[in-house]
Every structure is written in structure tokens, then in C-alpha cells.
Write an enzyme that holds these catalytic residues in place. Structure first.
Site, PDB file in Angstrom:
ATOM      1  N   SER A  83     -11.823 -18.863  52.723  1.00 13.19           N
ATOM      2  CA  SER A  83     -11.035 -17.935  53.536  1.00 13.19           C
ATOM      3  C   SER A  83     -11.928 -17.533  54.711  1.00 13.19           C
ATOM      4  CB  SER A  83     -10.557 -16.740  52.724  1.00 13.19           C
ATOM      5  OG  SER A  83     -11.584 -15.881  52.373  1.00 13.19           O
TER       6      SER A  83
ATOM      7  N   HIS B 101      -8.639 -18.621  46.503  1.00 12.08           N
ATOM      8  CA  HIS B 101      -9.632 -19.008  45.494  1.00 12.08           C
ATOM      9  C   HIS B 101      -9.026 -19.220  44.114  1.00 12.08           C
ATOM     10  CE1 HIS B 101     -12.857 -16.647  47.966  1.00 12.08           C
ATOM     11  NE2 HIS B 101     -12.469 -17.748  48.565  1.00 12.08           N
TER      12      HIS B 101
ATOM     13  N   GLU C 233      -9.714 -11.160  45.462  1.00  8.99           N
ATOM     14  CA  GLU C 233     -10.770 -10.839  44.497  1.00  8.99           C
ATOM     15  C   GLU C 233     -10.517  -9.476  43.875  1.00  8.99           C
ATOM     16  OE1 GLU C 233     -14.544 -11.400  46.552  1.00  8.99           O
ATOM     17  OE2 GLU C 233     -13.740 -13.151  47.589  1.00  8.99           O
TER      18      GLU C 233
ATOM     19  N   GLU D 245     -14.632 -18.747  42.231  1.00 10.40           N
ATOM     20  CA  GLU D 245     -15.820 -17.904  42.073  1.00 10.40           C
ATOM     21  C   GLU D 245     -16.069 -17.510  40.625  1.00 10.40           C
ATOM     22  OE1 GLU D 245     -15.761 -14.726  44.923  1.00 10.40           O
ATOM     23  OE2 GLU D 245     -15.889 -16.134  46.605  1.00 10.40           O
TER      24      GLU D 245
ATOM     25  N   ASP E 235     -10.986  -7.345  47.077  1.00  7.25           N
ATOM     26  CA  ASP E 235     -11.026  -8.021  48.375  1.00  7.25           C
ATOM     27  C   ASP E 235      -9.614  -8.541  48.607  1.00  7.25           C
ATOM     28  OD1 ASP E 235     -11.369  -9.406  50.671  1.00  7.25           O
ATOM     29  OD2 ASP E 235     -12.899 -10.794  49.934  1.00  7.25           O
TER      30      ASP E 235
ATOM     31  N   GLU F 200     -12.086  -4.319  50.385  1.00 15.93           N
ATOM     32  CA  GLU F 200     -12.618  -5.248  51.386  1.00 15.93           C
ATOM     33  C   GLU F 200     -11.450  -5.919  52.114  1.00 15.93           C
ATOM     34  OE1 GLU F 200     -15.435  -8.072  49.786  1.00 15.93           O
ATOM     35  OE2 GLU F 200     -15.038  -9.497  51.385  1.00 15.93           O
TER      36      GLU F 200
ATOM     37  N   ASP G  45     -15.227  -7.806  56.246  1.00 20.06           N
ATOM     38  CA  ASP G  45     -15.760  -9.166  56.076  1.00 20.06           C
ATOM     39  C   ASP G  45     -15.214 -10.015  57.219  1.00 20.06           C
ATOM     40  OD1 ASP G  45     -16.432 -11.735  55.325  1.00 20.06           O
ATOM     41  OD2 ASP G  45     -15.124 -11.821  53.586  1.00 20.06           O
TER      42      ASP G  45
ATOM     43  N   LYS H 133     -22.838 -12.246  55.447  1.00 19.63           N
ATOM     44  CA  LYS H 133     -22.930 -13.648  55.038  1.00 19.63           C
ATOM     45  C   LYS H 133     -23.639 -14.413  56.147  1.00 19.63           C
ATOM     46  CE  LYS H 133     -18.318 -13.757  52.870  1.00 19.63           C
ATOM     47  NZ  LYS H 133     -16.893 -13.979  53.227  1.00 19.63           N
TER      48      LYS H 133
ATOM     49  N   HIS I  75     -22.441 -14.099  48.746  1.00 28.94           N
ATOM     50  CA  HIS I  75     -22.346 -15.565  48.657  1.00 28.94           C
ATOM     51  C   HIS I  75     -21.100 -16.026  49.437  1.00 28.94           C
ATOM     52  CE1 HIS I  75     -19.198 -15.420  45.205  1.00 28.94           C
ATOM     53  NE2 HIS I  75     -18.927 -14.588  46.181  1.00 28.94           N
TER      54      HIS I  75
ATOM     55  N   LYS J 218     -22.606  -9.436  46.201  1.00 34.94           N
ATOM     56  CA  LYS J 218     -21.341  -9.975  45.698  1.00 34.94           C
ATOM     57  C   LYS J 218     -21.544 -11.469  45.470  1.00 34.94           C
ATOM     58  CE  LYS J 218     -17.457 -10.865  48.112  1.00 34.94           C
ATOM     59  NZ  LYS J 218     -16.115 -10.803  48.729  1.00 34.94           N
TER      60      LYS J 218
END
Ligand code: PGA
Ligand code: ZN
Length: 427
Positions: free
Chosen positions: A42, A165, A174, A215, A252, A295, A322, A347, A375, A398
């Protein structure tokens, strides 16, 4: 003084079976650093460019041979002979050699592969652990202050995977379980892992699919996103932990994927939602599930919505940028000015060099934001990011669920660092 004598790269596979880059930095002392870099699914619109070959005959177009070649032929030769401890000088050289605004000429994956592996080589040349070396660089860059201390960043566990994901039907990407920041790291990891087992039991009981997503979190089919929150909440209780003091919940949303044609759509509501409707929905679920962290609750260009949300709830919960910020100094500056959020997801591969990442952390700290080092959903077993997080004294990390080798590589590395730091303290 050590010198870089040779740099080379190769194409390896990441946790999604897509090619990524592994780079090697050799020093004239004979020391060798190896590092590989992650890749997102994403991806924010404003991230630096990840160069892929686009040759459909290899890896469905996802090969990285051009980027590998850029390391071997261009970026490597540009910094051979330089001292690996001069991270800022080396990164400046890499940025100049690429010459584009978003690393699109040589690829942010090529540039970061070199920058990150040089970072590891700098630690070798300085005879320090990587996290100690990162702390030294971070201090110089104004990104970390005082002593390194003994605190390991609090881990944020992604227990249920949805969105891009997941293999199930959830909109949000998430679903987090977050330990109290006061918990020692190893206890937080153990507690969260026990909760992870109980989430699986609960999903089996409900007849939801319990395979894992990108993940390592479960990727179930549920009726609503709120059902996934309820399962996490229930598992915390079943593990005999107290929600709101031992563990907390977070999300998230990765809202870019629920936004289309000017509106947000989620399976919890039959009508599509405006930005303010969605904020009202967040208010409801924050109360009901005691969320402490949201998030990317809104899409990356909804500056008004972010501002409104932070104005309303910024005192109570963490509002994390993010895709909004993409570890980019210009976007971070704008978000600070507009008071868009109160925490940043960091990141390195969103921007492309370690020095730029440190600068973003410096700015974020100055604004009083919390720092979460993250990550990507496509990872390797390299635990570089764990040391980086400790070195910059991140508030949180995270790294996904406490499952799948590429996630546990990082969590396990933090156990080693925790033990090392405790020893330093007792000396
Ligand atoms: P990505 O997702 O690595 O697929 O971009 C991680 C995140 O959105 O936090
Ligand atoms: Zn995110």
C-alpha cells in the site's frame, strides 16, 4: 580510517516472493556488510520511486535488475574510496548521483540499498553494534538526544491483516494490539504472542478463515471491521490482561484504499461517507474499543480532514501519518504547520537514504510528535530496521504480527538488544 573498497548488489526474493535488492559493502579492512531492503504494497502516492524492470518475461515485471545494475555500475563506484562512517557525506553523494527529486532516475530501492548497507559498514568500521552506531549518527543529526538508555521501543503488533495485505474481506489494513509503554519489551512480546494464539482460537470458533496475511496477522472473513476489533478485544480479556492498562487497540486504516470518487466506503456502513462522517465513525469505535492509535485514518490528500481529526482527538489518541507523510521532509513540514497529526510512521525506503530519514525524525521530534519506526509489508530476514529503531530512540516499532520469519527476525533481534542494554546498565 576505513575505506569502501567495493560495492555490489544482487536480486533476491522478499517475503511475498517478489524480487528485491541485497547489497554488499566491502571495506579495505576486509570487513563486509550485507543488507537487503523491503517493499510496500500500500504505497503512498508521494513516496520515492521503487524501480522495477517492467519486463513481463521475468517475475511478472517485478524484477529489479536495472536497480541492481545502478548499484553495481553507478552508485557503488560513486562512493568507492569514501570512509563508511561519513554517512551524511555518502548519502549526499548518492542523492546527487541520482539527481532526481524522488530518486526516480536510479531508483529509491537502489539508493537505499547502498545507504543502508553503508550504515552497517559504518558500524563495523567503528567497532560498534549497529544500534549504537545509529544512535551516534542520530545524535549528530539532532534526531536523538541524551543517552541511549535501556528502553526498547514499544512494539505495535498487527494481529489481523485486511486491505491490500489480507486474504479476507476486511477494509482496514491492520488491526493492532499495543502493549502499555511501561511494559519491558520481552514481557510485551510474550503477552502479545499469547493474545495472538487466542485470536486464532476465536477465529476458529467463529468459523472465519484463519490463514495469515502479508504481515503474519490472521486474514479472516468477518462481517465488519468492528468485528475484527471485537476479536482483538476479547482475546486480550481471555489472556487475562486488562484492556486500557495492559494492552490497547489501534488501527492502520490505510484510508487511500477505502477512498474513491470523493467518498469513503467501509463495510460497516451501507452509505458512502464524507470525511466528517468517517471521523464520526472513528469517534464511535474509539469509545467502544478503547482505541489509542489511528494510522492513516484519512486519505493522503485529505489535509482538511486530518486537521479536523487532530483538533478533536489529538489530545486523546495517537494520530499517525504514514501515506500522508511518506517520511518526506516537505510533507512533514506541511503537516507540522497544519497540525495534521501527532505521530509519524518512519520507513527509510519511502525517502531513500538514512540521512534524510534521520532529518525527518529530527523534525518530528521537534514538533513533539511520537516516532514509530516501521517495516514494510514485503520484507526480508534482515533485522536492520530493529537496530535503526533502537538507535533513533523510537517510541514505537511496527514489525507486523509475532509470526513469520521476516517479522520475528526483527522482534527477536530486539530481545538480543534488550539483553545487551540491560548488561551495559549493570556494568
Ligand atoms: P506497506 O504497508 O508496507 O504495504 O506500504 C505498511 C503500512 O501501510 O503501514
Ligand atoms: Zn500504514
Amino acid at each position: 580510517m576505513a575505506k569502501i573498497s567495493r560495492i555490489w548488489a544482487r536480486e533476491i526474493l522478499d517475503s511475498r516472493a517478489y524480487p528485491t535488492i541485497e547489497a554488499v559493502v566491502q571495506l579495505d579492512t576486509g570487513q563486509v556488510a550485507v543488507s537487503s531492503i523491503p517493499s510496500g504494497a500500500s504505497v503512498g502516492k508521494f513516496e520515492a520511486l521503487e524501480l522495477r524492470d517492467g519486463d513481463e518475461k521475468r517475475f511478472a515485471g517485478k524484477g529489479v535488475l536495472k536497480a541492481v545494475d545502478n548499484v553495481n555500475q553507478v552508485l557503488g563506484p560513486a562512493i568507492v574510496g569514501m570512509d563508511p562512517v561519513k554517512q551524511a557525506e555518502i548519502d549526499k553523494k548518492l542523492i546527487e548521483t541520482d539527481g532526481s527529486k524522488n530518486k526516480s532516475r536510479l531508483g529509491a530501492n537502489a539508493v537505499l540499498a547502498v545507504s543502508q548497507t553503508v550504515n552497517k559498514a559504518g558500524a563495523l568500521a567503528s567497532n560498534m553494534s549497529l544500534y549504537q552506531w545509529v544512535f551516534k549518527l542520530a545524535t549528530t543529526a539532532g534526531a536523538a538526544k541524551e543517552n541511549l538508555g535501556t528502553k526498547i521501543p514499544t512494539p505495535i503488533f498487527n494481529m489481523i491483516n485486511g486491505g491490500l495485505h489480507g486474504a479476507g474481506n476486511l477494509d482496514f489494513q491492520e488491526f493492532f494490539v499495543v502493549p502499555a509503554t511501561s511494559k519491558p519489551y520481552s514481557e510485551a512480546l510474550r503477552g502479545a504472542t499469547e493474545i495472538y494464539y487466542l485470536i486464532r482460537e476465536s477465529l476458529i470458533k467463529r468459523g472465519a478463515i484463519h490463514s495469515v496475511g502479508d504481515e503474519g496477522g490472521y486474514a479472516p472473513n468477518l462481517f465488519t471491521n468492528a468485528d475484527a476489533l471485537a476479536i482483538n478485544l476479547e482475546a486480550i480479556g481471555n489472556a487475562q490482561y486488562q484492556i486500557g492498562s495492559d494492552f490497547f487497540l489501534g488501527l492502520d486504516v490505510a484510508a487511500n484504499i477505502i477512498f474513491k470518487d470523493g467518498a469513503y466506503t467501509i463495510r460497516d456502513r451501507s452509505n458512502s461517507l464524507s470525511s466528517t462522517n468517517l471521523i464520526d465513525y472513528f469517534e464511535e469505535i474509539t469509545k467502544e474499543y478503547k482505541l489509542t492509535l489511528l494510522e492513516d485514518p484519512l486519505q493522503e490528500e485529505d489535509w482538511e480532514g486530518w486537521k479536523l481529526l487532530t483538533e478533536k482527538y489529538g489530545q486523546q489518541i495517537l494520530i499517525v501519518g504514514d501515506d500522508l507523510l511518506v517520511t518526506n521532509p516537505e510533507r512533514v513540514k506541511k503537516a507540522i504547520e497544519q497540525k495534521s497529526c501527532n505521530a509519524i510512521l518512519v520507513k527509510p525506503n519511502q525517502i531513500g537514504t538514512i540521512t534524510e530519514t534521520l532529518e525527518v525524525i529530527r523534525m518530528s521530534r521537534e514538533a513533539g510528535w511520537k516516532v514509530i519506526v516501521s517495516h514494510r509489508s514485503g520484507e526480508t530476514n534482515d533485522w536492520y530496521i530493529a537496530d535503526f529503531a533502537v538507535g533513533v530512540k523510537a517510541d514505537f516499532v511496527k514489525f507486523g504480527a509475532p509470526a513469520r520469519g521476516e517479522r520475528t527476525a526483527k522482534y527477536n533481534r530486539l530481545l538480543t538488544v534488550e539483553a545487551e542494554l540491560a548488561q551495559t546498565k549493570s556494568v
